[in-house]
Structure formats: structure tokens, C-alpha cells
Design an enzyme around this catalytic site. Structure first.
Site, PDB file in Angstrom:
ATOM      1  N   GLU A  43      67.439 109.622 -28.365  1.00 15.56           N
ATOM      2  CA  GLU A  43      68.329 108.379 -27.875  1.00 15.56           C
ATOM      3  C   GLU A  43      68.151 107.137 -28.345  1.00 15.56           C
ATOM      4  O   GLU A  43      66.661 106.619 -28.311  1.00 15.56           O
ATOM      5  CB  GLU A  43      68.196 108.406 -26.253  1.00 15.56           C
ATOM      6  CG  GLU A  43      68.701 109.418 -25.389  1.00 15.56           C
ATOM      7  CD  GLU A  43      68.636 109.243 -23.849  1.00 15.56           C
ATOM      8  OE1 GLU A  43      69.222 110.215 -23.092  1.00 15.56           O
ATOM      9  OE2 GLU A  43      68.113 108.116 -23.402  1.00 15.56           O
ATOM     10  N   GLU A  54      68.174  98.098 -17.421  1.00 14.66           N
ATOM     11  CA  GLU A  54      67.051  98.077 -18.117  1.00 14.66           C
ATOM     12  C   GLU A  54      66.141  97.262 -17.297  1.00 14.66           C
ATOM     13  O   GLU A  54      66.149  96.214 -16.869  1.00 14.66           O
ATOM     14  CB  GLU A  54      67.040  97.700 -19.471  1.00 14.66           C
ATOM     15  CG  GLU A  54      68.229  98.429 -20.258  1.00 14.66           C
ATOM     16  CD  GLU A  54      68.010  99.919 -20.438  1.00 14.66           C
ATOM     17  OE1 GLU A  54      67.145 100.498 -19.908  1.00 14.66           O
ATOM     18  OE2 GLU A  54      69.296 100.572 -20.776  1.00 14.66           O
TER      19      GLU A  54
END
Length: 292
Positions: A43, A54
């Protein structure tokens, strides 16, 4: 659509790095090191200025990548420049995907030619990604209820669309994800944002169990940082493990301490091997079906 093939014979190790962190050339070396270490899918984060899913580790990686000049155009060059033989997934946010076809450069070109910029949605981005070598997308901020245009573009160009299923995802949203997902499903092991942890969340098994009848591989992410973690998660029924922050930490340490690129790459390859081997051990611990 081909990401499922990475899970066909054994549990898959799926690492994440932010493309271009901390520089274009270093990042190429680091991603290639993950492939050497046994990655089955990689990824690649396309940096976005507001990465809501995140934690601090990956937010910092995104800042370093943006500071080094990463853009969607450079991202596609980066993908094309990689010397790896594993499928690549783009992880980014929907605004970048949707706005790509109406970028400032394109609007300027169309204005000069007397044409009018059209709203093509995600299709131009998906087409460009497919040309560069991307095989699928993870888009954390795209609700399943609004994923139709991206799903259609992925179908047109033969790419997969991966959804993140949180421990709290249920009802109609879970049903819509099931209807649209392909390649694999990203099973979020715990609540919160990304980041390496010291243990495996007890809810992982329950999260896997409620997706047991989905006909795509289940890859677990959020918090995995050791081979033992990978072993435990695969033994619990996962088809693969997704690891980001633990790898990004190695990149960050190398950058902050001016370590040679080859040394950082070696550490990434070493951890990749540990995680892959842990996943393989976990598969061996699963109950074997009885022979008849």
C-alpha cells in the site's frame, strides 16, 4: 481484478509506506526493500494535507513527503519507477481522486483552448492510476454510500476497491461495503487512528468472525508491529496482515539520524521478513479440517 491472488496460497503481508518519504529516491529504495522482504501487496500512501484516519507517525510521514514535493503527478511517476513484482495499492483521500480531472493545470489548458472544464469525477484519476500500475484503492474518508462513481471507474479499468471495516461498522453501511468491496477487505483491529501497539486487540477475532461469510480475503491492520502480532492475528483467522506505522518509524528514525539509505532499507527488509514469517507461523496454528 487481481489483488485476491496475493492471498490465494498463504497469508499475505501487506506493508504501507508514504510514497516520497523522506525523498523520492530514498522512498523508491524503501518500497523495493519491502518487496525483497516478502511483501505480497504494498500500500502506497499518496499524501493528503488532512489525513483524518492517521496517527502521528503517518501524519509526520505525509508531511515529509509533501515537503519533498510529492504530488499526484509525481506519485504516478513514482509507481512507474518502482522495480517490484507485487501488486500496488494507492491509499489516499477522496478529494485528491475526485478533483484530479479538474486540476488547475487541466483547467488552464482547457481555458487556453477555449474548452470548458468538465466534472468527470474519479474516472481520470483511476485511468491514470491503472496506466501507472496501481491495482486498487483504499480511501479511508469515502463512505460506502457515496462510493458508486469510484466503484464504476474501478470496474471500467479493472482495479479493486478496498473498504476499511471498523469494529463499529454495522447495518446498512456494512451491507453496502460488502456489495462493493473487491480485492480484500481491510479489517480495522481497534478503534482510533493508525499507530503501532504493544499488543493485539481482543476484538480482532470478533471482527473477523462477523465478516466470515464475505467472499474476499480479510486483512487486519492498525497496531501490528512484530512477527508475533502477525502470527496471533493470522492464527485468529485473518488472511493477511497490514503494517504501516512500525515501518514508517524505521524511515523516520533514518531520516532524523541521517542514516545511510541502504541501512534503513536493510532494516525495513528485516522487519518485513519477520512479519511475513509470523504470518506464515500463524497459518500453521490454525485448526486443520478433518479428513473424510
Amino acid at each position: 481484478m487481481g489483488l485476491e491472488r496475493a492471498f490465494a496460497d498463504e497469508p499475505a503481508f501487506v506493508p504501507y509506506l508514504a510514497a516520497g518519504d523522506p525523498s523520492y529516491e530514498e522512498s523508491l529504495s524503501y518500497v523495493e526493500a519491502l518487496a525483497e522482504g516478502g511483501a505480497d501487496v504494498i500500500e502506497l500512501g499518496l499524501p493528503f494535507s488532512e489525513p483524518i484516519a492517521e496517527g502521528k507517525t503517518i501524519q509526520n510521514a505525509i508531511v515529509r513527503s509533501l515537503d519533498a514535493g510529492m504530488t499526484p503527478g509525481r506519485f504516478f511517476e513514482f509507481v512507474a519507477d518502482l522495480d517490484v513484482d507485487v501488486p500496488l495499492v494507492c491509499m489516499t483521500y477522496y478529494n485528491l481522486i475526485y478533483q484530479y480531472g479538474n486540476s488547475e493545470a487541466k483547467r488552464a489548458s482547457e481555458s487556453a483552448s477555449g474548452e470548458t472544464a468538465s466534472d468527470e469525477g474519479p474516472r481520470p484519476f483511476v485511468e491514470k492510476a491503472a496506466d501507472a500500475g496501481i491495482e486498487g484503492f483504499v480511501v479511508p474518508d469515502l463512505p460506502a454510500e457515496e462510493a458508486g462513481p469510484l466503484r464504476d471507474a474501478c470496474d471500467e479499468f479493472g482495479l479493486d476497491l478496498i473498504f476499511i471495516v471498523a469494529p463499529t461498522t454495522e447495518g446498512d453501511r456494512l451491507d453496502r461495503m460488502r456489495e462493493q468491496v473487491s480485492g480484500y477487505v481491510y479489517v480495522q483491529a481497534r478503534m482510533g487512528v493508525t499507530g503501532a501497539r504493544d499488543d493485539v486487540d481482543d476484538a480482532t477475532g470478533a471482527s473477523l468472525a462477523r465478516l466470515s461469510d464475505w467472499d474476499v480475503p480479510k486483512a487486519v491492520g492498525f497496531g501490528i508491529k512484530t512477527g508475533d502480532h502477525a502470527e496471533e492475528i493470522v492464527a485468529a483467522g485473518a488472511d493477511g496482515v497490514i503494517v504501516g506505522s512500525a515501518l514508517v518509524d524505521i524511515v523516520a528514525d533514518g531520516h532524523e539520524n541521517d542514516r545511510p539509505t541502504e541501512d534503513v532499507a536493510a532494516d525495513l527488509e528485516s522487519l518485513a521478513r519477520e512479519l511475513k514469517q509470523g504470518a506464515l507461523r500463524g497459518a500453521q496454528e490454525r485448526p486443520q479440517p478433518e479428513r473424510t
